[in-house]
Design a protein around this motif. Structure first.
Motif: not given
Length: 136
Positions: A93-110
């Motif tokens: 789903t779009d929500a799953t993709v958005a969640n993965q983008i949020d996860t990337l942002n979380k880990y790249y931001s520390g």
């Protein structure tokens, strides 16, 4: 540096797996590289030489004192496109993709202020908070 970021992003997205009752296809990059190395022994040498050259170039760039003048505190936003390579793409789903983008942002931001305590000990010396964010 831009190519390195794109390569890292490709590996991260390629390694993401989604649960399903059907067989999940995983990233075949490593398997294909090993097959290439077995069929062409010179390919391994070319790969290792390229890796060595890239490592030397990165060290050269990072040791350049002029690089400190180019440093920015601005947030760099990387637009991404997600391709769903799945027998039935509607299962992601779009929500799953958005969640993965949020996860990337979380880990790249520390992550949070105590997130560095969760970093595997050998990597703590290089742990940092990047100014890289991803968006659709």
């Amino acid at each position: 540096m831009k190519k390195l970021c794109y390569a890292a992003l490709a590996v991260i997205i390629c390694s993401l797996s989604f649960s399903s009752t059907a067989q999940v296809k995983k990233c075949l990059t490593d398997q294909k590289m090993q097959e290439l190395f077995q069929s062409d022994p010179q390919a391994r040498l070319r790969y290792e030489n390229t890796q060595l050259m890239l490592d030397q170039k990165v060290k050269q760039i990072l040791s350049n004192p002029a690089l400190k003048l180019m440093k920015t505190n601005a947030i760099m936003t990387v637009p991404v496109v997600v391709h769903i390579v799945y027998a039935n793409p509607t299962q992601v789903t779009d929500a799953t993709v958005a969640n993965q983008i949020d996860t990337l942002n979380k880990y790249y931001s520390g992550g949070g202020p105590n997130d560095s305590l969760r970093v595997y000990t050998p990597f703590r010396t290089t742990y940092g908070r990047s100014q890289i964010r991803f968006c659709m």
